[in-house]
Write an enzyme that holds these catalytic residues in place. Structure first.
Site, mmCIF file in Angstrom:
data_model
loop_
_atom_site.group_PDB
_atom_site.id
_atom_site.type_symbol
_atom_site.label_atom_id
_atom_site.label_comp_id
_atom_site.label_asym_id
_atom_site.label_seq_id
_atom_site.Cartn_x
_atom_site.Cartn_y
_atom_site.Cartn_z
ATOM 1 N N ALA A 102 37.263 74.221 36.348
ATOM 2 C CA ALA A 102 37.151 75.166 37.379
ATOM 3 C C ALA A 102 36.301 76.359 37.175
ATOM 4 C CB ALA A 102 38.570 75.739 37.805
ATOM 5 N N ASP A 151 30.805 82.648 26.917
ATOM 6 C CA ASP A 151 32.307 82.121 27.148
ATOM 7 C C ASP A 151 33.060 82.203 25.615
ATOM 8 O OD1 ASP A 151 31.185 81.481 29.534
ATOM 9 O OD2 ASP A 151 30.962 79.537 29.075
#
Length: 352
Positions: A102, A151
């Site tokens: 997602a 990330d």
């Protein structure tokens, strides 16, 4: 040590998109959606994934890629062994509420989570920055995804009620308080980012080539004048990166001043720059941004690589559900994807 449980968050990037592979500025946050890993020491690796409803077993001398979720585990084991850490196997299960694919960094969350489990079980005493770098190395060199540091850094260094202003060249960072009465509405378009890997690699290649042409190490050093030396497509793409670096600094200052309306405006400007000039948006992401703004969001933009995945909107906490429901209703009437939304807030990084 018996069983331990590690919670590893997902992440949202507030601003600073497609800047980390040219060593620019980013502003991520860890979010309160998690990968949860419960595990104990074992003579081999035996892990069950609730999401895939699948158990995988292998030994440490068999770290070959399989092309599945287990590669992230193998990548972490591979990198730890390569770096000389003394580790054994583990047995456990992977659950959690962080959605996969997602654009919320489920892969970095998973890698950092596995790394932290091994760090705890085998008393490796790995410091936080090293954790982020090892997880990135596992993804780059074993799994084969050319991601930047954003990330993994966010998943490790996340702090409740704060975003992280990060210089991806020096890895110097600063926590900046995020207003408690504002929620981040994350909207997953349901569009799988099939294009993302090939197009992402292409953007990265052009950006790296641009730095080489200009003889610069980081996009932070590139000026408007420099951009004139680049071929047309390189110039179009790289000028976006230069503007985005400037926007991260503007958002940092606006957050410190408590000016959420200014932050919102900058986010929305960034989205249309990504859409029109960096060409990484899609109809569904644009639809969300327009609707969010119509319904009273401070600002909205795609988050992550683009081409689908998720977008975010900054909304008043007490209106988040109403706005989310309204957008979802209109979105589902127009598109056939399985979309959903989450209301999140900045959270702490990986921990036991």
């Amino acid at each position: 040590m018996s069983k331990i449980t590690v919670k590893s968050p997902g992440r949202v990037n507030l601003i600073g998109e497609h800047t980390d592979y040219t060593y620019g500025y980013v502003m991520p946050m860890a979010i309160d959606l998690y990968t949860i890993i419960t595990a104990e020491k074992y003579d081999k690796v035996q892990l069950y994934s609730e999401h895939f409803n699948e158990e995988k077993t292998f030994t440490l001398d068999n770290l070959t890629k399989e092309g599945s979720w287990i590669d992230y585990v193998k990548g972490v084991l591979w990198v730890l062994i390569q770096e000389g850490y003394k580790i054994g196997g583990l047995k456990g299960k992977i659950t959690g509420d962080l959605p996969l694919g997602a654009g919320l960094s489920s892969s970095a969350s998973f890698e950092v989570g596995i790394l932290e489990v091994l760090n705890q079980l085998y008393n490796l005493n790995i410091d936080p920055l090293k954790k982020a770098l090892l997880a990135k190395k596992a993804e780059n060199e074993f799994v084969g995804v050319p991601c930047g540091i954003l990330d993994q850094f966010a998943v490790v260094f996340g702090k409740k009620d704060n975003v992280i202003f990060l210089d991806t060249q020096t890895l110097q960072y600063e926590y900046i308080p995020f207003p408690k009465d504002v929620s981040v509405l994350v909207f997953y378009t349901g569009v799988k980012r099939e294009l993302a890997s090939s197009e992402y690699a292409e953007r990265k290649r052009i950006a790296e080539e641009s730095l080489r042409i200009l003889g610069k190490e980081s996009s932070k050093e590139v000026t408007e004048k420099d951009l004139g030396k680049l071929p047309p497509l390189h110039r179009k793409f790289f000028s976006y990166i230069v503007r985005e670096n400037a926007r991260v600094l503007e958002v940092r200052d606006a957050l410190k001043e408590g000016d959420i309306e200014k932050v919102g405006k900058i986010l929305t400007t960034a989205h249309w720059d990504l859409a029109e000039n960096y060409r990484v948006s899609c109809e569904e992401l644009d639809f969300f941004v327009k609707k969010a703004m119509e319904l009273g969001a401070y600002g909205a933009r795609l988050t992550g690589a683009g081409f689908g995945g998720s977008a975010i909107a900054l909304v008043d906490k007490d209106k988040a559900k109403t706005i989310g429901d309204a957008i979802l209703r209109e979105y589902l009437a127009k598109f056939s994807w399985k979309a959903k939304y989450f209301v999140v807030k900045p959270s702490d990084g990986v921990g036991v």
